[in-house]
Scaffold this active site. Structure first.
Site, short mmCIF file in Angstrom:
data_model
loop_
_atom_site.label_atom_id
_atom_site.label_comp_id
_atom_site.label_asym_id
_atom_site.label_seq_id
_atom_site.Cartn_x
_atom_site.Cartn_y
_atom_site.Cartn_z
N ARG A 66 0.82 -1.22 0.00
CA ARG A 66 0.00 0.00 0.00
C ARG A 66 0.85 1.27 0.00
NH1 ARG A 66 -3.62 -1.20 4.88
NH2 ARG A 66 -2.53 -3.18 5.07
N GLU A 103 1.00 -5.11 13.50
CA GLU A 103 -0.16 -5.14 14.41
C GLU A 103 -0.80 -6.53 14.34
OE1 GLU A 103 -3.34 -2.44 13.47
OE2 GLU A 103 -4.11 -2.49 15.52
#
Ligand SMILES: O=P(O)(O)OC[C@H]1O[C@H](OP(=O)(O)OP(=O)(O)O)[C@H](O)[C@@H]1O
Ligand SMILES: Nc1ncnc2[nH]cnc12
Length: 179
Positions: A66, A103
């Site tokens: 991304r 995460e």
């Protein structure tokens, strides 16, 4: 020449928040819904360019995948070169690498050893800053390749995860989520 925002568009309206993706307990901030809207994406890119311009970069580095979306249009807009930080097994030639925690998992990034010229001013771009592991690994790799890393810029920052504290370069973010 400085960029004039045509409208005070609230870009958060274009970020879709998806609960429990990619695993339970994670709230996923989906930029698909931003980039599919031409006006919103153009405004986001222009605002990001404005925040990156002040670092006076020679080169932008984008983080797969991304981060490529944010870095590539900016490099064109600012007249900078563009280099890629990639997941394992994707870059030909000699590379250096760094493993890091996310995460929601672990990963590894690679950079070609000749990706930058010594002392080049590099800004590293990603879509989102969460724990900071990805950006910290990227800064480390770029430095090992000889770059002068002058900043990091993201569209989205998840402030509660304190990723910014892992970084020793100035960080700009367009949209901050507090929790
Ligand atoms: O601050 P961190 O905790 O390191 O997390 C942020 C990173 O996580 C996501 O990438 P992901 O590895 O999911 O890859 P993708 O861009 O290919 O979807 C995102 O695009 C950032 O690169
Ligand atoms: N919560 C999240 N949403 C989207 N991308 C992420 N990358 C790391 N954490 C993320």
């Amino acid at each position: 020449m400085s960029y004039q925002d045509p409208a005070p568009l609230d870009l958060k309206r274009y970020i879709r928040e998806v609960p429990d993706f990619p695993k339970a307990g994670i709230l996923f901030y989906d930029i698909s819904t931003l980039i599919r809207n031409a006006d919103a994406w153009q405004i986001a890119t222009a605002r990001l360019a404005e925040s990156v311009l002040k670092f006076q970069p020679d080169m932008l580095a984008g983080i797969e995948s991304r981060g490529f979306l944010t870095a590539a249009p900016l490099a064109m807009r600012l007249g900078c070169g563009f280099t890629m930080l990639r997941k394992p097994g994707k870059l030909p030639g000699e590379t250096i690498s760094h493993a890091y925690g996310l995460e929601y998992g672990h990963d590894e990034l690679h950079l070609q050893v000749d990706a930058v010229r010594p002392g080049q001013r590099v800004v590293v771009l990603d879509d989102l800053l969460a724990t900071g592991g990805t950006l910290a690994a990227s800064v480390d790799l770029l430095r090992k390749a000889g770059a002068h890393v002058v900043g990091a810029s993201v569209l989205i920052e998840l402030a509660a995860l304190k990723g910014r504290e892992k970084l020793d370069v100035p960080v700009t973010s367009l949209l901050t989520y507090e929790d």
